[in-house]
Design an enzyme around this catalytic site. Sequence first.
Site, PDB file in Angstrom:
ATOM      1  N   THR A  43       1.667   8.847   0.793  1.00  0.00           N
ATOM      2  CA  THR A  43       1.612   7.493   0.252  1.00  0.00           C
ATOM      3  C   THR A  43       2.987   7.208  -0.327  1.00  0.00           C
ATOM      4  O   THR A  43       3.716   8.126  -0.692  1.00  0.00           O
ATOM      5  CB  THR A  43       0.591   7.378  -0.884  1.00  0.00           C
ATOM      6  OG1 THR A  43       1.061   8.178  -1.965  1.00  0.00           O
ATOM      7  CG2 THR A  43      -0.767   7.852  -0.462  1.00  0.00           C
ATOM      8  N   GLU A  76      -5.115   7.265   2.281  1.00  0.00           N
ATOM      9  CA  GLU A  76      -6.024   8.346   1.899  1.00  0.00           C
ATOM     10  C   GLU A  76      -7.305   8.366   2.726  1.00  0.00           C
ATOM     11  O   GLU A  76      -8.101   9.304   2.627  1.00  0.00           O
ATOM     12  CB  GLU A  76      -6.401   8.227   0.412  1.00  0.00           C
ATOM     13  CG  GLU A  76      -5.256   8.521  -0.558  1.00  0.00           C
ATOM     14  CD  GLU A  76      -4.391   7.294  -0.865  1.00  0.00           C
ATOM     15  OE1 GLU A  76      -4.449   6.318  -0.090  1.00  0.00           O
ATOM     16  OE2 GLU A  76      -3.674   7.329  -1.870  1.00  0.00           O
ATOM     17  N   LYS A  88       2.935  -5.349  -2.438  1.00  0.00           N
ATOM     18  CA  LYS A  88       2.798  -4.966  -1.040  1.00  0.00           C
ATOM     19  C   LYS A  88       3.436  -6.033  -0.169  1.00  0.00           C
ATOM     20  O   LYS A  88       2.909  -7.121  -0.002  1.00  0.00           O
ATOM     21  CB  LYS A  88       1.347  -4.749  -0.656  1.00  0.00           C
ATOM     22  CG  LYS A  88       1.266  -3.985   0.643  1.00  0.00           C
ATOM     23  CD  LYS A  88       0.099  -3.060   0.698  1.00  0.00           C
ATOM     24  CE  LYS A  88       0.353  -1.960   1.710  1.00  0.00           C
ATOM     25  NZ  LYS A  88      -0.852  -1.286   2.131  1.00  0.00           N
ATOM     26  N   TRP A  99       4.682  -0.755   0.575  1.00  0.00           N
ATOM     27  CA  TRP A  99       4.673  -0.794  -0.893  1.00  0.00           C
ATOM     28  C   TRP A  99       6.065  -0.908  -1.479  1.00  0.00           C
ATOM     29  O   TRP A  99       7.004  -0.286  -1.004  1.00  0.00           O
ATOM     30  CB  TRP A  99       4.053   0.472  -1.454  1.00  0.00           C
ATOM     31  CG  TRP A  99       2.596   0.608  -1.224  1.00  0.00           C
ATOM     32  CD1 TRP A  99       1.987   1.550  -0.454  1.00  0.00           C
ATOM     33  CD2 TRP A  99       1.554  -0.201  -1.771  1.00  0.00           C
ATOM     34  NE1 TRP A  99       0.631   1.361  -0.489  1.00  0.00           N
ATOM     35  CE2 TRP A  99       0.337   0.302  -1.292  1.00  0.00           C
ATOM     36  CE3 TRP A  99       1.539  -1.317  -2.622  1.00  0.00           C
ATOM     37  CZ2 TRP A  99      -0.883  -0.259  -1.623  1.00  0.00           C
ATOM     38  CZ3 TRP A  99       0.323  -1.866  -2.961  1.00  0.00           C
ATOM     39  CH2 TRP A  99      -0.875  -1.345  -2.461  1.00  0.00           C
TER      40      TRP A  99
END
Length: 537
Positions: free
Chosen positions: A172, A319, A428, A433
Amino acid sequence: MHQSLDIAAILRRAEQFSPHREVVSREPDRSCHRTTYGELAARARRLASALLRLGLEPGTRVATLCATHRQHWEAYYAAPIAGLVTHPLNPRLHPDDIAFIADHAGDRVLIVDEAFLPLYEQIRDRTPFRNVVVVGTAPPGLLGYEQLLATGDPEWQPAELDERSTALVTYTSGTTGRPKGVEVSHRAIAVHALSSALPGWLAIRDDDVVMPVVPMFHALAWGWPYTAALLGAKQVLPGPFLDPDSLLELIAGERVTLTGGVPTVWMGLLNTLDAAPGTHDTSSLRAVLSGGATAPPAMIEGLRGRHAVPLVHTWGMTELVMGAVANLTWDLQDAPEDEQRPHRYAQGVPMPFLEIRARGDAGYVAWDGQSLGELEIRGPWVAQEYVGAPEASAEQWTDDGWFRTGDVVTISDRGYIRIADRAKDLVKSGGEWISTPELESALMDHPAVAEAAVVAVADEKWTERPLAVVAFRPGTTATPEELREFIAPKVARWWLPERIEIVEAIPKTAVGKFNKLALRQQYDTPTDTPDAAKADS
Ligand code: AMP
């Protein structure tokens, strides 16, 4: 029934049942390379054997720094079927982050596109690669992809795999603190492929022509390289060309039926279609999936209404890859348009085997489409922890093993999730991100800056953009341009805020934190609140 659910079984299926089904891949010169599952599977097995001949231990990480193309597809399969682990790296991150991630993951092999070699040069001294393999022309000292492949045994077949072993690792980005890695098992990928392909979700069949526009370094390209192969659908891999004209050319030329990517891509496509109505043939499309950020209702309606392009909203995360798809449930299919619309704008209904709940201030909230809570989720393909980050894991997973998504949602009585807000303090932009704390720290390093707060503001093209609010130390000042130049070397270029507002002091909450809610309200707010969606319908 104890047969393992693994990636070798997916590849075997494609090789045995769909050997002649086509895979089209755009080359760097824009030409379309045509191959088949039969040929790709044979090359993936050969690459697996070549990787093992490099002397890699089981579980070794094989990183990729590649666009969405056939060699990347081969690597997606080759490493896992050899008992190794594919690690797709995101070339859009700042080189410091890429270097950190590759080092943290312990990547030993890198498969890199020739086009990304300048990026590799920036990270090479900080990364643990022992073998660097170049897709394209390899400079002296590095190995060519085809050269490596030629060292493999064409007859090689995978050994039995443990379905719970790691097949893939992804990181991430943009969170507070360093990027965090999640491991995805063979079993997770296989069950995700099956569940996401079901009729109420992607409804993938062998007569589909599937084009993943979501890059393969993002949330496993929503699993499509595996799902489409399992079902024997034709695949169209767009290479580095994700602009509207290139995509429209592939949609018309290859008769694409199903495609998916972030809203920014579809917004660009809508603008191109609007600019020249009737010149592009999109009649083959049965669904365009949009995920990674809120699909604005105006875009959904514009594509549906003006161009008969059915846009379907989806929700996912690194995830857990894909989590929900906003198709209409049986009882909504004949409902009036007004009743259908809010369900199309919602993030969707989770796929079978995923379980959800939303935790509010006073416990888990009712599924009434009104009560707000942070979405928690569990299921056979939801990550279990962040690799080597016990503290972050303890924060993100509940004691009873549910993953806390950070998305603040309502859940309707039919199980539709609607994202109302985000607990995470991030922007975002274009599906990627931007970390507000990182931007704030970079700004506050400037000698004139006393305080800096960054918030997300709605943006038509990128969904969100960062807006910085800055207060100076007494007697000092700087122009927004000077501030941008100051932080430019520290962050990725596309992170630089276009808008920097200068204020006397930044508003604070009762506990002295920047009051970002007040800032967002003052300077604009993203339009993804339930009220905005309701107003629209
Ligand atoms: P990533 O791990 O980069 O894929 O980001 C996952 C996050 O993106 C989610 O937790 C959401 O905050 C956001 N996201 C993904 N899909 C959507 C969507 N359809 N609408 C709004 N936000 C989304």
